[in-house]
Design a protein around this motif. Structure first.
Motif, PDB file in Angstrom:
ATOM      1  N   THR A  62       0.831  -1.207   0.000  1.00 46.08           N
ATOM      2  CA  THR A  62       0.000   0.000   0.000  1.00 46.08           C
ATOM      3  C   THR A  62       0.864   1.254   0.000  1.00 46.08           C
ATOM      4  O   THR A  62       0.649   2.170  -0.801  1.00 46.08           O
ATOM      5  N   THR A  84       1.176   3.700  -3.257  1.00 46.60           N
ATOM      6  CA  THR A  84       0.575   5.030  -3.115  1.00 46.60           C
ATOM      7  C   THR A  84       1.591   6.156  -3.031  1.00 46.60           C
ATOM      8  O   THR A  84       1.300   7.272  -3.445  1.00 46.60           O
ATOM      9  N   PHE A  85       2.780   5.880  -2.494  1.00 47.73           N
ATOM     10  CA  PHE A  85       3.755   6.970  -2.366  1.00 47.73           C
ATOM     11  C   PHE A  85       5.078   6.683  -3.060  1.00 47.73           C
ATOM     12  O   PHE A  85       5.467   7.397  -3.978  1.00 47.73           O
ATOM     13  N   ASN A  97       5.457   6.317  -6.976  1.00 52.04           N
ATOM     14  CA  ASN A  97       5.116   7.586  -7.621  1.00 52.04           C
ATOM     15  C   ASN A  97       6.175   8.644  -7.345  1.00 52.04           C
ATOM     16  O   ASN A  97       6.583   9.377  -8.246  1.00 52.04           O
TER      17      ASN A  97
END
Length: 158
Positions: A53, A57-58, A61
């Motif tokens: 996760t 999500t971080f 990216n």
């Protein structure tokens, strides 16, 4: 069976960002599960899910955007450009990534003090991973791979 590889390759060229995010997330998560198994126990799939996760999500990216910014600001593969990118990454990018990892994992683990792990582990992680292993691996990566492929490659190395 041979038909899926050209399709995957075309999709990766057309959509490098999501491809890198999924590749980085898959490799990093698989590495987390493998590390747990190599430490002698059963895999903690909740932990691996939290890692996945956070990475999707971080981290994936962030790496894709950060490396793209570095390439635009310092284009090329010449030794001077590679060293400049390496310096910027180690001084600016790495502290952000390490801080986000420990803080993000603490949030996902619902810890009371989300900064405690960061305070306890930041310097050891930063020094071990980013100042000893990182420059050699990252410098080689910057000089050999196209910028669109570096984020996914980094997931395999971490």
């Amino acid at each position: 069976m041979a038909g899926w590889w050209p399709a995957l390759s075309r999709a990766a060229r057309r959509h490098p960002w999501p491809t890198n995010v999924l590749l980085y997330g898959s490799l990093y998560s698989a590495g987390d599960a493998l590390q747990q198994r190599l430490q002698g126990g059963e895999a903690d799939w909740r932990q691996t899910r939290r890692v996945a996760t956070l990475v999707v999500t971080f981290h994936a990216n962030f790496n894709y955007v950060w490396l793209g910014l570095l390439e635009r600001a310092l284009p090329g593969r010449a030794p001077r450009a590679v060293l400049a990118k390496l310096l910027w990454d180690q001084v600016v990018g790495a502290p952000i990534a390490v801080s986000a990892f420990y803080t993000g994992m603490s949030i996902l683990q619902e810890k009371d003090d989300i900064f405690l792990d960061l305070k306890q582990k930041f310097w050891n992680t930063y020094l071990a991973d980013h100042l000893t292993l990182g420059p050699g691996q990252y410098g080689k990566t910057l000089s050999l791979l196209k910028i669109q492929k570096i984020a996914g490659h980094s997931g395999a190395c971490l």
